[in-house]
Design an enzyme around this catalytic site. Structure first.
Site, PDB file in Angstrom:
ATOM      1  N   THR A   8       1.366   3.496  -2.442  1.00 40.99           N
ATOM      2  CA  THR A   8       1.104   4.495  -3.483  1.00 40.99           C
ATOM      3  C   THR A   8       0.478   5.770  -2.946  1.00 40.99           C
ATOM      4  O   THR A   8       0.328   6.746  -3.682  1.00 40.99           O
ATOM      5  CB  THR A   8       0.182   3.908  -4.577  1.00 40.99           C
ATOM      6  N   SER A   9       0.108   5.779  -1.663  1.00 38.27           N
ATOM      7  CA  SER A   9      -0.488   6.987  -1.088  1.00 38.27           C
ATOM      8  C   SER A   9      -0.365   6.940   0.429  1.00 38.27           C
ATOM      9  O   SER A   9       0.010   5.912   1.005  1.00 38.27           O
ATOM     10  CB  SER A   9      -1.972   7.112  -1.480  1.00 38.27           C
ATOM     11  N   GLY A  40       0.810  -1.213   0.000  1.00 37.02           N
ATOM     12  CA  GLY A  40       0.000   0.000   0.000  1.00 37.02           C
ATOM     13  C   GLY A  40       0.836   1.252   0.000  1.00 37.02           C
ATOM     14  O   GLY A  40       0.569   2.193   0.746  1.00 37.02           O
ATOM     15  N   TYR A  53     -13.947  -3.337  10.176  1.00 37.52           N
ATOM     16  CA  TYR A  53     -12.613  -2.735  10.139  1.00 37.52           C
ATOM     17  C   TYR A  53     -11.844  -3.043  11.418  1.00 37.52           C
ATOM     18  O   TYR A  53     -10.670  -3.436  11.377  1.00 37.52           O
ATOM     19  CB  TYR A  53     -12.723  -1.224   9.942  1.00 37.52           C
TER      20      TYR A  53
END
Length: 265
Positions: A17-18, A15, A168
């Site tokens: 990319t941001s 993860g 979550y």
């Protein structure tokens, strides 16, 4: 090796990319590490490495873009095999990729609740990509919300009773429990409430992702001594939810994960 020098380290950041993952990749590369920059697709991973080179002035030679969609376990397996083949001496695996559970109950093609798969099961499956050599470690980017979570052992996909926050929190609790698995050297860290796509789950305001990433990078540094299964709230080691320390829970979670990722005998 000095504290600031990571030039001999190879780190896979999922993860990346941001948000916190992107900033973690940047900080690691700036300190000399070779960083495997994971994105949902190869195109997204390449775009992230391009930004790191052009905007952050990171040495392109330090970056390796990799793509894999964590909603498809077959792609996670291919990623693990590629990492093993191309980087057999991986030093650190940063399990950062994560998503907020959607408003509506969503199941992947693999048959798992999507947040549980992306946030936990994919990383569980990736773990064999980490070197077993001395000094290797896993850093799980977890959440303070693991304290509110519970693992529904008979219904981990929450088909009978679903809420996005409960789904979550369950995924973050599982990731935190996973750090105590004796088969790996791992820690978990809550990087603080950061201004990322996950912010609405926590608050209206958050600190810059780079601030959260700094807490992750500190745990990647071999100069930082770690205890397997430890949990950190930013820079402070604290006690996680009691269930995360139960040996029985660790074993039970491992068995459940093996079933859900299709690794049963």
């Amino acid at each position: 090796m000095s504290v600031s020098d990571l030039s001999s380290r190879t780190v896979l950041v999922t993860g990346a990319t941001s948000g916190i993952g992107y900033q973690t990749a940047r900080l690691l590369a700036e300190r000399g590490a070779t960083v495997l920059v994971h994105g949902r697709t190869a195109e997204e991973a390449h775009a992230a490495t391009d930004r790191l080179v052009t905007l952050a002035n990171v040495d392109e030679a330090r970056l390796r873009p990799l793509g894999a969609d964590f909603t498809r376990l077959e792609e996670v397996e291919r990623l693990a095999h590629r990492v093993l083949a191309e980087h057999p001496h991986l030093d650190v695996l940063v399990n950062n990729a994560g998503m907020a559970a959607p408003e509506r109950h969503t199941v992947t093609a693999d048959g798992n609740e999507i947040a549980f798969q992306v946030n936990f099961l994919a990383h569980y499956l990736l773990d064999p990509a980490l070197t077993s050599e001395p000094g290797g470690r896993v850093v799980n980017v977890s959440s303070v919300l693991h304290r509110t979570g519970s693992i529904q052992w008979s219904d981990p996909n929450r088909t009978r009773r679903y809420s996005r926050l409960a789904a979550y929190s369950q995924s973050q609790l599982a990731l935190t429990v996973f750090a105590a698995d004796p088969r790996v050297t791992a820690v978990s860290v809550h990087p603080g409430i950061c201004a990322t796509s996950l912010l609405p789950l926590y608050a209206h305001e958050g600190v810059a992702p780079a601030e959260g990433a700094a807490h992750v990078v500190r745990l990647c540094d071999p100069a930082t001594e770690i205890v397997n299964g430890a949990y950190y709230d930013r820079e402070h080691r604290v006690t996680p939810a009691p269930v995360a320390l139960e040996e029985r829970t660790v074993k039970r979670l491992s068995k459940l994960a093996d079933v859900l990722v299709g690794q049963t005998a």
